[in-house]
Design a protein around this motif. Structure first.
Motif, PDB file in Angstrom:
ATOM      1  N   GLU A  52      29.391 -12.076   7.964  1.00 32.13           N
ATOM      2  CA  GLU A  52      28.852 -11.228   8.211  1.00 32.13           C
ATOM      3  C   GLU A  52      27.824 -12.807   7.054  1.00 32.13           C
ATOM      4  O   GLU A  52      26.012 -12.531   8.246  1.00 32.13           O
ATOM      5  CB  GLU A  52      28.327 -10.040   7.425  1.00 32.13           C
ATOM      6  N   ASP A  53      27.415 -13.161   6.343  1.00 31.49           N
ATOM      7  CA  ASP A  53      26.942 -14.530   6.057  1.00 31.49           C
ATOM      8  C   ASP A  53      25.760 -15.094   6.796  1.00 31.49           C
ATOM      9  O   ASP A  53      27.357 -15.925   7.469  1.00 31.49           O
ATOM     10  CB  ASP A  53      27.708 -14.631   4.016  1.00 31.49           C
ATOM     11  N   LEU A  54      25.137 -15.668   6.440  1.00 29.37           N
ATOM     12  CA  LEU A  54      24.845 -16.626   7.050  1.00 29.37           C
ATOM     13  C   LEU A  54      24.191 -18.220   5.811  1.00 29.37           C
ATOM     14  O   LEU A  54      23.716 -18.132   4.995  1.00 29.37           O
ATOM     15  CB  LEU A  54      22.881 -16.310   8.063  1.00 29.37           C
ATOM     16  N   SER A  55      23.815 -19.215   6.388  1.00 26.64           N
ATOM     17  CA  SER A  55      23.749 -20.010   5.762  1.00 26.64           C
ATOM     18  C   SER A  55      22.511 -20.278   4.962  1.00 26.64           C
ATOM     19  O   SER A  55      21.857 -19.723   5.942  1.00 26.64           O
ATOM     20  CB  SER A  55      24.752 -21.323   6.419  1.00 26.64           C
ATOM     21  N   HIS A  56      21.794 -21.159   4.106  1.00 23.23           N
ATOM     22  CA  HIS A  56      20.320 -21.063   4.124  1.00 23.23           C
ATOM     23  C   HIS A  56      19.677 -21.670   5.607  1.00 23.23           C
ATOM     24  O   HIS A  56      18.591 -21.352   6.152  1.00 23.23           O
ATOM     25  CB  HIS A  56      20.119 -21.677   3.306  1.00 23.23           C
ATOM     26  N   ARG A  57      20.543 -22.365   5.605  1.00 24.06           N
ATOM     27  CA  ARG A  57      20.166 -23.232   7.392  1.00 24.06           C
ATOM     28  C   ARG A  57      19.677 -22.112   8.825  1.00 24.06           C
ATOM     29  O   ARG A  57      18.685 -22.134   8.791  1.00 24.06           O
ATOM     30  CB  ARG A  57      20.739 -24.252   8.045  1.00 24.06           C
ATOM     31  N   GLN A  58      20.663 -21.079   7.977  1.00 21.96           N
ATOM     32  CA  GLN A  58      20.579 -19.694   9.623  1.00 21.96           C
ATOM     33  C   GLN A  58      19.731 -19.048   9.291  1.00 21.96           C
ATOM     34  O   GLN A  58      19.021 -18.689  10.025  1.00 21.96           O
ATOM     35  CB  GLN A  58      22.214 -19.800  10.080  1.00 21.96           C
ATOM     36  N   GLU A  59      19.541 -18.517   8.333  1.00 26.31           N
ATOM     37  CA  GLU A  59      19.293 -17.570   7.756  1.00 26.31           C
ATOM     38  C   GLU A  59      17.617 -17.946   7.905  1.00 26.31           C
ATOM     39  O   GLU A  59      16.480 -17.112   8.935  1.00 26.31           O
ATOM     40  CB  GLU A  59      19.122 -17.423   6.153  1.00 26.31           C
ATOM     41  N   ASP A  60      16.767 -18.925   7.746  1.00 28.20           N
ATOM     42  CA  ASP A  60      15.485 -19.977   8.190  1.00 28.20           C
ATOM     43  C   ASP A  60      15.433 -19.425   9.125  1.00 28.20           C
ATOM     44  O   ASP A  60      14.186 -19.375   9.901  1.00 28.20           O
ATOM     45  CB  ASP A  60      15.952 -21.529   7.768  1.00 28.20           C
ATOM     46  N   ASN A  61      16.405 -19.908   9.970  1.00 22.79           N
ATOM     47  CA  ASN A  61      15.921 -19.973  11.830  1.00 22.79           C
ATOM     48  C   ASN A  61      16.267 -18.719  12.381  1.00 22.79           C
ATOM     49  O   ASN A  61      15.462 -18.468  13.588  1.00 22.79           O
ATOM     50  CB  ASN A  61      17.068 -20.593  12.346  1.00 22.79           C
ATOM     51  N   ARG A  62      16.996 -18.322  11.617  1.00 23.44           N
ATOM     52  CA  ARG A  62      16.663 -16.635  11.590  1.00 23.44           C
ATOM     53  C   ARG A  62      15.297 -16.036  11.681  1.00 23.44           C
ATOM     54  O   ARG A  62      14.905 -15.451  12.878  1.00 23.44           O
ATOM     55  CB  ARG A  62      17.735 -15.810  11.390  1.00 23.44           C
ATOM     56  N   LEU A  63      14.571 -16.172  10.425  1.00 25.21           N
ATOM     57  CA  LEU A  63      13.403 -15.709  10.874  1.00 25.21           C
ATOM     58  C   LEU A  63      12.508 -16.208  11.003  1.00 25.21           C
ATOM     59  O   LEU A  63      11.534 -15.226  11.036  1.00 25.21           O
ATOM     60  CB  LEU A  63      13.314 -15.727   8.706  1.00 25.21           C
ATOM     61  N   PHE A  64      12.272 -17.103  11.394  1.00 26.17           N
ATOM     62  CA  PHE A  64      11.333 -18.020  12.547  1.00 26.17           C
ATOM     63  C   PHE A  64      11.392 -17.476  13.292  1.00 26.17           C
ATOM     64  O   PHE A  64      10.432 -17.510  14.460  1.00 26.17           O
ATOM     65  CB  PHE A  64      11.709 -19.552  12.431  1.00 26.17           C
ATOM     66  N   LEU A  65      12.743 -17.165  14.403  1.00 23.21           N
ATOM     67  CA  LEU A  65      12.710 -16.497  15.531  1.00 23.21           C
ATOM     68  C   LEU A  65      12.497 -15.063  15.077  1.00 23.21           C
ATOM     69  O   LEU A  65      11.515 -14.811  16.440  1.00 23.21           O
ATOM     70  CB  LEU A  65      14.165 -15.942  16.201  1.00 23.21           C
ATOM     71  N   LYS A  66      12.263 -14.757  13.630  1.00 23.91           N
ATOM     72  CA  LYS A  66      12.123 -13.155  13.937  1.00 23.91           C
ATOM     73  C   LYS A  66      10.334 -13.001  14.123  1.00 23.91           C
ATOM     74  O   LYS A  66       9.262 -11.747  14.629  1.00 23.91           O
ATOM     75  CB  LYS A  66      12.209 -12.484  12.537  1.00 23.91           C
ATOM     76  N   GLY A  67       9.701 -14.249  13.061  1.00 24.22           N
ATOM     77  CA  GLY A  67       8.246 -14.300  13.155  1.00 24.22           C
ATOM     78  C   GLY A  67       7.766 -15.194  14.652  1.00 24.22           C
ATOM     79  O   GLY A  67       6.382 -14.338  14.675  1.00 24.22           O
ATOM     80  N   SER A  68       8.481 -15.517  15.649  1.00 20.33           N
ATOM     81  CA  SER A  68       7.885 -16.072  16.319  1.00 20.33           C
ATOM     82  C   SER A  68       7.861 -14.997  18.062  1.00 20.33           C
ATOM     83  O   SER A  68       7.888 -15.420  18.356  1.00 20.33           O
ATOM     84  CB  SER A  68       8.703 -17.355  17.030  1.00 20.33           C
ATOM     85  N   LEU A  69       8.412 -14.381  17.899  1.00 24.82           N
ATOM     86  CA  LEU A  69       8.689 -12.508  18.516  1.00 24.82           C
ATOM     87  C   LEU A  69       7.894 -11.495  18.229  1.00 24.82           C
ATOM     88  O   LEU A  69       8.582 -10.618  18.395  1.00 24.82           O
ATOM     89  CB  LEU A  69      10.666 -13.126  19.290  1.00 24.82           C
ATOM     90  N   PRO A  70       7.176 -11.275  17.576  1.00 25.51           N
ATOM     91  CA  PRO A  70       6.024 -10.711  16.943  1.00 25.51           C
ATOM     92  C   PRO A  70       5.971  -9.123  18.011  1.00 25.51           C
ATOM     93  O   PRO A  70       5.917  -7.907  17.881  1.00 25.51           O
ATOM     94  CB  PRO A  70       4.776 -10.828  16.483  1.00 25.51           C
ATOM     95  N   ASN A  71       6.069  -9.655  20.067  1.00 24.09           N
ATOM     96  CA  ASN A  71       5.762  -8.662  20.151  1.00 24.09           C
ATOM     97  C   ASN A  71       7.149  -8.075  20.771  1.00 24.09           C
ATOM     98  O   ASN A  71       7.384  -6.807  21.442  1.00 24.09           O
ATOM     99  CB  ASN A  71       4.895  -8.896  21.797  1.00 24.09           C
ATOM    100  N   ALA A  72       8.016  -8.773  20.716  1.00 19.66           N
ATOM    101  CA  ALA A  72       9.523  -7.502  20.627  1.00 19.66           C
ATOM    102  C   ALA A  72       9.999  -7.196  19.608  1.00 19.66           C
ATOM    103  O   ALA A  72       9.494  -6.936  18.715  1.00 19.66           O
ATOM    104  CB  ALA A  72      10.445  -8.679  20.988  1.00 19.66           C
ATOM    105  N   ASN A  73      10.838  -5.759  20.509  1.00 17.18           N
ATOM    106  CA  ASN A  73      11.133  -4.867  19.750  1.00 17.18           C
ATOM    107  C   ASN A  73      13.344  -5.682  19.755  1.00 17.18           C
ATOM    108  O   ASN A  73      13.931  -5.511  20.222  1.00 17.18           O
ATOM    109  CB  ASN A  73      11.439  -3.592  20.252  1.00 17.18           C
ATOM    110  N   LEU A  74      12.921  -6.709  17.481  1.00 19.41           N
ATOM    111  CA  LEU A  74      13.473  -7.726  17.516  1.00 19.41           C
ATOM    112  C   LEU A  74      14.894  -6.755  16.635  1.00 19.41           C
ATOM    113  O   LEU A  74      15.298  -5.976  16.063  1.00 19.41           O
ATOM    114  CB  LEU A  74      13.648  -8.749  17.681  1.00 19.41           C
ATOM    115  N   SER A  75      16.357  -6.722  17.247  1.00 19.71           N
ATOM    116  CA  SER A  75      17.827  -6.272  16.852  1.00 19.71           C
ATOM    117  C   SER A  75      18.300  -7.479  16.755  1.00 19.71           C
ATOM    118  O   SER A  75      18.198  -8.126  17.587  1.00 19.71           O
ATOM    119  CB  SER A  75      17.878  -5.311  17.291  1.00 19.71           C
ATOM    120  N   PHE A  76      19.249  -7.690  15.772  1.00 21.03           N
ATOM    121  CA  PHE A  76      19.761  -8.427  15.005  1.00 21.03           C
ATOM    122  C   PHE A  76      21.664  -7.840  14.685  1.00 21.03           C
ATOM    123  O   PHE A  76      21.571  -6.770  13.895  1.00 21.03           O
ATOM    124  CB  PHE A  76      19.984  -8.960  13.734  1.00 21.03           C
ATOM    125  N   THR A  77      22.297  -8.503  15.583  1.00 19.97           N
ATOM    126  CA  THR A  77      23.703  -7.656  15.773  1.00 19.97           C
ATOM    127  C   THR A  77      24.750  -8.841  16.164  1.00 19.97           C
ATOM    128  O   THR A  77      24.268  -9.794  16.372  1.00 19.97           O
ATOM    129  CB  THR A  77      23.874  -6.966  17.194  1.00 19.97           C
TER     130      THR A  77
END
Length: 279
Positions: free
Chosen positions: A193-218
């Motif tokens: 389940e744990d992400l590296s700092h690099r992975q977490e940064d990229n996931r946050l960038f993904l979230k910020g780049s899809l403001p109009n999507a109903n985004l979920s992580f699984t």
């Protein structure tokens, strides 16, 4: 104004892709460029007494005529004042013709059918589609030959979060998700389940780049990645699969195997490839 390039070989699959494109962008002001690249067809012909220049002229005239008929048919049947059409006949290979035109017109999306005139039910993608996935530096959306348009309400986006995404390509996904009020399921295939700092940064960038999507992580546990992706798509009734092609990615590995079927990725839904490669 969107610029959409639709390569066609005049097959039923290509015609289905055109219909899908007109429905997908029916509310957008869009330039649709219909392209037929005929160099491979000409060179596949048996040698005869006709010179190459004469053959090129015949192929070009036949291509322009067919493209004109397709455009006229779609304007008549699906009249939409937001849509503009242009035909392009080129004496090039498909990949070269598409790449040149993508750069010339700053194309936003290449949309094409997954199988052409030599459709084989035992092949996941037509060879031309795979070549475009691999070498065209532009988002590509492939439409299964028997797929009927439905709004992409659920979009599957598998990722290992190792790639720093590009805003331009993610904007296309965000626009689609916003237009259709789509759920975007970001699927992480890992036993941990744990992400590296690099992975977490990229996931946050993904979230910020899809403001109009109903985004979920699984997350799902590791197994054959192709099977994991298609199992999730089937179980959750996904309407579209989106993946990123980048150096050393799962998708790059898939595209460079001898057949796509080896890794069990055989989507029966539209498949969009975003390119995280130099453009």
């Amino acid at each position: 104004m969107k610029n959409i390039l639709i390569p066609t070989d005049f097959s039923d699959s290509a015609e289905n892709a055109i219909t899908f494109a007109l429905d997908l962008f029916k509310c957008d002001r869009t330039n649709f460029y219909l392209m037929h690249a005929y160099a491979d067809e000409l060179y596949a012909m048996s040698p005869d007494s006709e010179g190459i220049d004469f053959k090129k002229k015949k192929f070009h005239e036949a291509s322009e005529k067919k493209l004109g008929e397709i455009i006229s048919k779609n304007i008549k049947e699906k009249h939409n004042p937001r849509h503009r059409f242009e035909s392009i006949s080129v004496f090039e290979s498909l990949v070269d013709g598409v790449n040149d035109f993508v750069n010339l017109k700053n194309i936003d999306l290449v949309l094409m059918g997954t199988k052409g005139q030599t459709a084989d039910k035992n092949i996941t993608f037509g060879s031309h589609t795979v070549q475009v996935f691999k070498y065209v530096k532009c988002p590509v959306l492939a439409i299964p030959s028997d797929y009927t348009f439905s709004q992409p309400k659920k979009i599957l986006f598998p990722s290992d979060y190792m790639v720093p995404y590009k805003r331009r390509e993610l904007k296309l996904l965000d626009t689609l998700a916003g237009r259709f009020k789509s759920e975007v399921h970001s699927l992480y295939i890992s036993d941990f389940e744990d992400l590296s700092h690099r992975q977490e940064d990229n996931r946050l960038f993904l979230k910020g780049s899809l403001p109009n999507a109903n985004l979920s992580f699984t997350r799902t546990e590791v197994k054959n990645k192709g099977i994991a992706i298609m199992d999730y798509a089937h179980e959750h009734k996904m309407d579209m699969l989106v993946m990123v092609n980048s150096r050393h990615s799962f998708l790059e590995d898939m595209l460079y195997r001898s057949t796509v079927d080896q890794i069990a990725l055989n989507p029966v839904i539209p498949f969009m490839v975003l390119q995280n490669l130099p453009r």
